[in-house]
Design a protein around this motif. Sequence first.
Motif, PDB file in Angstrom:
ATOM      1  N   ILE A  12       0.710  -1.669   0.121  1.00 13.87           N
ATOM      2  CA  ILE A  12      -0.443   0.308  -0.048  1.00 13.87           C
ATOM      3  C   ILE A  12       0.732   1.208   0.108  1.00 13.87           C
ATOM      4  CG2 ILE A  12      -1.993   1.312   1.549  1.00 13.87           C
ATOM      5  CD1 ILE A  12      -2.817  -1.264   2.596  1.00 13.87           C
ATOM      6  N   ALA A  13       1.074   2.301  -1.248  1.00 12.64           N
ATOM      7  CA  ALA A  13       1.928   3.172  -0.715  1.00 12.64           C
ATOM      8  C   ALA A  13       0.598   4.478  -0.816  1.00 12.64           C
ATOM      9  CB  ALA A  13       2.104   3.403  -2.379  1.00 12.64           C
ATOM     10  N   THR A  14       1.414   5.046   0.717  1.00 15.71           N
ATOM     11  CA  THR A  14       0.532   6.200   0.813  1.00 15.71           C
ATOM     12  C   THR A  14       0.928   7.401  -0.302  1.00 15.71           C
ATOM     13  OG1 THR A  14       0.141   5.327   2.760  1.00 15.71           O
ATOM     14  CG2 THR A  14      -0.243   7.968   2.531  1.00 15.71           C
ATOM     15  N   VAL A  15       0.203   8.180  -0.716  1.00 14.43           N
ATOM     16  CA  VAL A  15       0.844  10.208  -1.452  1.00 14.43           C
ATOM     17  C   VAL A  15       0.631  10.445  -0.324  1.00 14.43           C
ATOM     18  CG1 VAL A  15       1.262  11.044  -3.332  1.00 14.43           C
ATOM     19  CG2 VAL A  15       1.229   8.335  -3.377  1.00 14.43           C
ATOM     20  N   THR A  16       1.200  11.559   0.152  1.00 11.96           N
ATOM     21  CA  THR A  16       0.995  12.574   1.346  1.00 11.96           C
ATOM     22  C   THR A  16       1.214  14.264   0.447  1.00 11.96           C
ATOM     23  OG1 THR A  16       0.457  11.367   2.690  1.00 11.96           O
ATOM     24  CG2 THR A  16       0.869  13.965   2.951  1.00 11.96           C
ATOM     25  N   ILE A  17       0.582  14.941   0.278  1.00 10.18           N
ATOM     26  CA  ILE A  17       0.431  16.431  -0.443  1.00 10.18           C
ATOM     27  C   ILE A  17       0.686  16.894   1.212  1.00 10.18           C
ATOM     28  CG2 ILE A  17      -0.334  18.470  -1.412  1.00 10.18           C
ATOM     29  CD1 ILE A  17      -2.177  16.778  -3.370  1.00 10.18           C
ATOM     30  N   ASN A  18       1.740  17.718   1.021  1.00  7.07           N
ATOM     31  CA  ASN A  18       1.955  18.208   2.135  1.00  7.07           C
ATOM     32  C   ASN A  18       2.453  19.721   2.131  1.00  7.07           C
ATOM     33  OD1 ASN A  18       3.066  18.355   4.777  1.00  7.07           O
ATOM     34  ND2 ASN A  18       4.769  16.944   5.363  1.00  7.07           N
ATOM     35  N   ARG A  19       1.342  20.496   1.942  1.00  5.55           N
ATOM     36  CA  ARG A  19       1.142  22.056   1.851  1.00  5.55           C
ATOM     37  C   ARG A  19      -0.081  21.981   3.305  1.00  5.55           C
ATOM     38  NH1 ARG A  19       2.407  25.118  -3.102  1.00  5.55           N
ATOM     39  NH2 ARG A  19       3.907  26.565  -1.687  1.00  5.55           N
ATOM     40  N   GLU A  40       6.293   6.352  -9.803  1.00  4.70           N
ATOM     41  CA  GLU A  40       6.836   5.255  -8.752  1.00  4.70           C
ATOM     42  C   GLU A  40       5.759   4.319  -8.671  1.00  4.70           C
ATOM     43  OE1 GLU A  40       9.129   3.520  -6.196  1.00  4.70           O
ATOM     44  OE2 GLU A  40       9.704   4.837  -7.853  1.00  4.70           O
ATOM     45  N   VAL A  41       4.216   5.471  -8.456  1.00  2.00           N
ATOM     46  CA  VAL A  41       3.233   4.229  -8.006  1.00  2.00           C
ATOM     47  C   VAL A  41       3.232   2.901  -9.387  1.00  2.00           C
ATOM     48  CG1 VAL A  41       1.235   3.437  -8.146  1.00  2.00           C
ATOM     49  CG2 VAL A  41       2.367   5.590  -6.469  1.00  2.00           C
ATOM     50  N   ARG A  42       3.288   3.749 -10.168  1.00  2.00           N
ATOM     51  CA  ARG A  42       3.047   2.796 -11.793  1.00  2.00           C
ATOM     52  C   ARG A  42       3.814   2.093 -12.497  1.00  2.00           C
ATOM     53  NH1 ARG A  42       4.180   6.235 -16.915  1.00  2.00           N
ATOM     54  NH2 ARG A  42       6.049   5.199 -16.309  1.00  2.00           N
ATOM     55  N   ASP A  43       5.169   2.321 -11.772  1.00  5.15           N
ATOM     56  CA  ASP A  43       6.010   0.907 -11.861  1.00  5.15           C
ATOM     57  C   ASP A  43       6.738   0.083 -11.393  1.00  5.15           C
ATOM     58  OD1 ASP A  43       6.429   2.701 -14.412  1.00  5.15           O
ATOM     59  OD2 ASP A  43       7.906   4.119 -14.333  1.00  5.15           O
ATOM     60  N   ASN A  44       6.481   1.054 -10.094  1.00  2.67           N
ATOM     61  CA  ASN A  44       7.176  -0.151  -8.659  1.00  2.67           C
ATOM     62  C   ASN A  44       5.891  -1.497  -9.172  1.00  2.67           C
ATOM     63  OD1 ASN A  44       7.729  -1.458  -6.532  1.00  2.67           O
ATOM     64  ND2 ASN A  44       8.365   0.432  -5.265  1.00  2.67           N
ATOM     65  N   LYS A  45       6.842  -2.307  -8.990  1.00  2.00           N
ATOM     66  CA  LYS A  45       5.992  -3.998  -9.090  1.00  2.00           C
ATOM     67  C   LYS A  45       5.460  -4.196  -7.865  1.00  2.00           C
ATOM     68  CE  LYS A  45       7.815  -5.763 -13.318  1.00  2.00           C
ATOM     69  NZ  LYS A  45       8.599  -6.807 -13.410  1.00  2.00           N
ATOM     70  N   ALA A  46       6.137  -3.430  -6.253  1.00  7.05           N
ATOM     71  CA  ALA A  46       6.140  -3.846  -5.038  1.00  7.05           C
ATOM     72  C   ALA A  46       4.379  -2.871  -4.836  1.00  7.05           C
ATOM     73  CB  ALA A  46       6.732  -3.017  -4.460  1.00  7.05           C
ATOM     74  N   VAL A  47       4.150  -2.134  -5.336  1.00  6.30           N
ATOM     75  CA  VAL A  47       2.751  -1.498  -5.384  1.00  6.30           C
ATOM     76  C   VAL A  47       1.526  -1.491  -5.506  1.00  6.30           C
ATOM     77  CG1 VAL A  47       1.437   0.709  -5.232  1.00  6.30           C
ATOM     78  CG2 VAL A  47       4.141   0.265  -5.190  1.00  6.30           C
ATOM     79  N   ARG A  48       1.039  -2.170  -4.879  1.00  7.74           N
ATOM     80  CA  ARG A  48      -0.290  -3.243  -5.143  1.00  7.74           C
ATOM     81  C   ARG A  48      -1.413  -2.550  -4.464  1.00  7.74           C
ATOM     82  NH1 ARG A  48      -0.861  -9.154  -3.185  1.00  7.74           N
ATOM     83  NH2 ARG A  48       1.485 -10.163  -3.877  1.00  7.74           N
ATOM     84  N   VAL A  49      -1.421  -0.823  -4.464  1.00  7.17           N
ATOM     85  CA  VAL A  49      -2.493  -0.275  -4.339  1.00  7.17           C
ATOM     86  C   VAL A  49      -1.870   1.407  -3.784  1.00  7.17           C
ATOM     87  CG1 VAL A  49      -3.375  -1.338  -2.230  1.00  7.17           C
ATOM     88  CG2 VAL A  49      -5.543   0.536  -3.896  1.00  7.17           C
TER      89      VAL A  49
END
Length: 258
Positions: A12-19, A40-49
């Motif tokens: 599980i990738a967590t993307v946070t807009i930190n501003r 990175e989310v698209r290309d990293n095979k370890a990312v599932r969602v």
Amino acid sequence: MSIDYDLSPEGIATVTINRPEVMNALDAAHYKALSEVWTEVRDNKAVRVAVVTGAGDKAFCAGADIKSVLTAEHDWADNWLTQRDQLLNRGLEVWKPVVAAVRGYCLGGGVTMLYATDIRVASEDATFGLSEVKRGIIAANGGTMRTMRNLPYCRGMELLLTGDRIDAATALDWGLINKVVPSAKVMEAAMDYAARIAANAPLAVQASKELAVRSLDVDLVTGQRMEQMISRTLRETEDAKEGPAAFRQKRAPEFKGR
């Protein structure tokens, strides 16, 4: 501040807009950083969602930073650099599912980003709006294109043409979001969706998303043929053998994405 990225052992990738100091609005540098994270989310095979959210509890994303983005001068030639710094809502194809965790304001570019996600959880105090027409511009980055794919015609036109805001209860009623929860429970609810998705066979999940999205642009016969071919392809994968084996053995499947 930054665009924060974290990847759990479960994929599980967590993307946070930190501003949070500017309601998580995006200037040119942060748009570029966000593009890099989505790649990175698209290309990293370890990312599932992936789960995307905004830092703090006041805003998911207030869209473009007006002080820098809307007042900046651009070369006309830039208008044809269509592949530069692609975003989730601007040309980048990411077939891993994306869950949005929305607290507070989701305005302008925040809404167009929301349109490009697949499942959406919002806080009770969340506010949604496309106010671009009040500034003399349009909802770009997919704003005018995806509104009609996310909302009934008259509802979409109301959002686009009035520039008025709607609350979370209205967004739920219109079908813009999946669930409304207390602010403190937003990430928990979003992560619950993400965990349930991550537990499934990743190739089948990504194929399901791509076929569903592409179905909006093709006729039914073509879409069903695409579905048939991808279904046949998936049957040859290791995951397609693991799923039935786990079912027979009454255990949780261990999908590898291959």
